[in-house]
Design an enzyme around this catalytic site. Sequence first.
Site, short mmCIF file in Angstrom:
data_model
loop_
_atom_site.label_atom_id
_atom_site.label_comp_id
_atom_site.label_asym_id
_atom_site.label_seq_id
_atom_site.Cartn_x
_atom_site.Cartn_y
_atom_site.Cartn_z
N CYS A 61 0.87 -1.14 0.02
CA CYS A 61 -0.08 0.08 0.10
C CYS A 61 0.86 1.22 0.11
CB CYS A 61 -0.86 -0.01 1.10
SG CYS A 61 -1.78 1.61 1.72
N CYS B 248 0.06 3.80 2.86
CA CYS B 248 0.42 3.17 3.92
C CYS B 248 2.16 3.47 4.17
CB CYS B 248 0.35 1.83 4.12
SG CYS B 248 -1.41 1.03 4.01
#
Length: 107
Positions: free
Chosen positions: A32, A35
């Site tokens: 991600c 993230c």
Amino acid sequence: MSSEFVTELTSDTFDAETANGLVLVDFWAPWCAPCRMMSPIVDVVAEKMKNTAKFVKVNIDESPDLPARFGIRSIPTLLLIKNGAEVDTHTGVMRPDDLMGMINRNA
């Protein structure tokens, strides 16, 4: 992806580590991109606020039951837990000041 001030939790350790005090949980995954953008922000805030809250991360790929339990559908999601109960949540990247504000509002 844990640091000196951020601990990686699993399904086995989650409940014990979030039962007492104020805990910021960062739900993330290595694939991600947002993230990966959020991770250094959490690290900086964790160092600054280490006496206010505990900071932990949960890899959703390794512990898929935990995001399901909290109804998390997008990452990064930051979940604030106080004495075992969810008190605040944010999905997406946050600025450090906004994250500190979220923690201070619930401290």
